[in-house]
Design an enzyme around this catalytic site. Structure first.
Site, PDB file in Angstrom:
ATOM      1  N   GLU A  99      41.199  47.886 -29.829  1.00  0.00           N
ATOM      2  CA  GLU A  99      40.090  48.487 -30.570  1.00  0.00           C
ATOM      3  C   GLU A  99      40.035  49.995 -30.332  1.00  0.00           C
ATOM      4  O   GLU A  99      40.259  50.462 -29.215  1.00  0.00           O
ATOM      5  CB  GLU A  99      38.761  47.843 -30.159  1.00  0.00           C
ATOM      6  CG  GLU A  99      38.649  46.389 -30.536  1.00  0.00           C
ATOM      7  CD  GLU A  99      38.616  46.171 -32.049  1.00  0.00           C
ATOM      8  OE1 GLU A  99      38.319  47.106 -32.808  1.00  0.00           O
ATOM      9  OE2 GLU A  99      38.903  45.035 -32.470  1.00  0.00           O
ATOM     10  N   ARG A 140      44.183  44.306 -43.616  1.00  0.00           N
ATOM     11  CA  ARG A 140      44.314  43.885 -42.218  1.00  0.00           C
ATOM     12  C   ARG A 140      45.715  43.338 -42.056  1.00  0.00           C
ATOM     13  O   ARG A 140      46.123  42.453 -42.811  1.00  0.00           O
ATOM     14  CB  ARG A 140      43.263  42.807 -41.925  1.00  0.00           C
ATOM     15  CG  ARG A 140      43.370  42.166 -40.569  1.00  0.00           C
ATOM     16  CD  ARG A 140      42.847  43.134 -39.516  1.00  0.00           C
ATOM     17  NE  ARG A 140      42.350  42.465 -38.339  1.00  0.00           N
ATOM     18  CZ  ARG A 140      43.116  41.970 -37.385  1.00  0.00           C
ATOM     19  NH1 ARG A 140      44.420  42.001 -37.489  1.00  0.00           N
ATOM     20  NH2 ARG A 140      42.575  41.414 -36.327  1.00  0.00           N
ATOM     21  N   ARG A 189      38.762  42.180 -46.508  1.00  0.00           N
ATOM     22  CA  ARG A 189      40.052  42.867 -46.358  1.00  0.00           C
ATOM     23  C   ARG A 189      41.169  41.927 -46.789  1.00  0.00           C
ATOM     24  O   ARG A 189      41.118  40.726 -46.527  1.00  0.00           O
ATOM     25  CB  ARG A 189      40.283  43.278 -44.902  1.00  0.00           C
ATOM     26  CG  ARG A 189      39.258  44.248 -44.368  1.00  0.00           C
ATOM     27  CD  ARG A 189      39.460  44.520 -42.906  1.00  0.00           C
ATOM     28  NE  ARG A 189      39.303  43.291 -42.121  1.00  0.00           N
ATOM     29  CZ  ARG A 189      39.308  43.234 -40.794  1.00  0.00           C
ATOM     30  NH1 ARG A 189      39.499  44.317 -40.084  1.00  0.00           N
ATOM     31  NH2 ARG A 189      39.153  42.074 -40.178  1.00  0.00           N
TER      32      ARG A 189
END
Length: 182
Positions: A59, A51, A100
């Site tokens: 999104e 990330r 992540r």
């Protein structure tokens, strides 16, 4: 006895290199870009979901219950153009609640992909939680400049930050509430 068992179990969990110092590096080849702020790095034999630190991109969407935002696909493509197939060394801070690695992604020209995405109007400075995820202070200024120049997503009136979109759109649809933003 229970405390000793807990400590032993914690020590047995895999930790990124240099986690004790708070930062660590990951080196490998970018093998996937799933959206404008998430990529997969092949490092050795392991895959790391990464990330990008300090930013939140529109999104891309995940089915009917989680539609994408305007500029979601454009942001994914822009990040892919910057990093896909490249071998890079990332500067990482932590793992998030999804496992992540949260990292800055330096590019060969000295910029970071994080800054480039915001500079081109394809991501927000991540101000969630009162800015606790904003590790690079320059990102907020780059966002202001992109807004002022109406670049990327700032060309549209009423751009909705991804953290608001996830709540106002996705949560509403998943829970049967009406919403006007998606």
């Amino acid at each position: 006895m229970l405390a000793l068992l807990s400590v032993t179990l914690l020590l047995a969990l895999p930790m990124p290199a240099a986690a004790a110092s708070g930062t660590y590096s990951l080196s490998g080849r970018v093998v996937d870009v799933s959206d404008g702020d998430t990529l997969t790095l092949l490092a050795g034999r392991g895959r790391h979901r990464v990330r990008l630190a300090s930013i939140d991109a529109p999104e891309t969407g995940h089915g009917r219950q989680r539609p994408g935002q305007p500029f979601g696909q454009a942001a994914r493509k822009a990040l892919a153009d910057l990093v896909a197939g490249r071998t890079l060394t990332l500067n990482c801070f932590e793992q998030d609640r999804y496992g992540r690695d949260v990292c800055d992604v330096p590019l060969p020209d000295g910029q970071t992909a994080n800054r480039v995405m915001v500079e081109h109007g394809l991501a927000w400075a991540n101000r969630q939680g009162g800015g606790k995820y904003l590790r690079d202070g320059a990102i907020a200024g780059l966002e202001r400049r992109a807004r002022d120049q109406r670049l990327g997503l700032w060309r549209q009136a009423g751009a909705v930050a991804p953290w608001d979109w996830r709540w106002q759109c996705w949560d509403a649809l998943e829970n049967g509430r009406s919403t006007s933003i998606c």
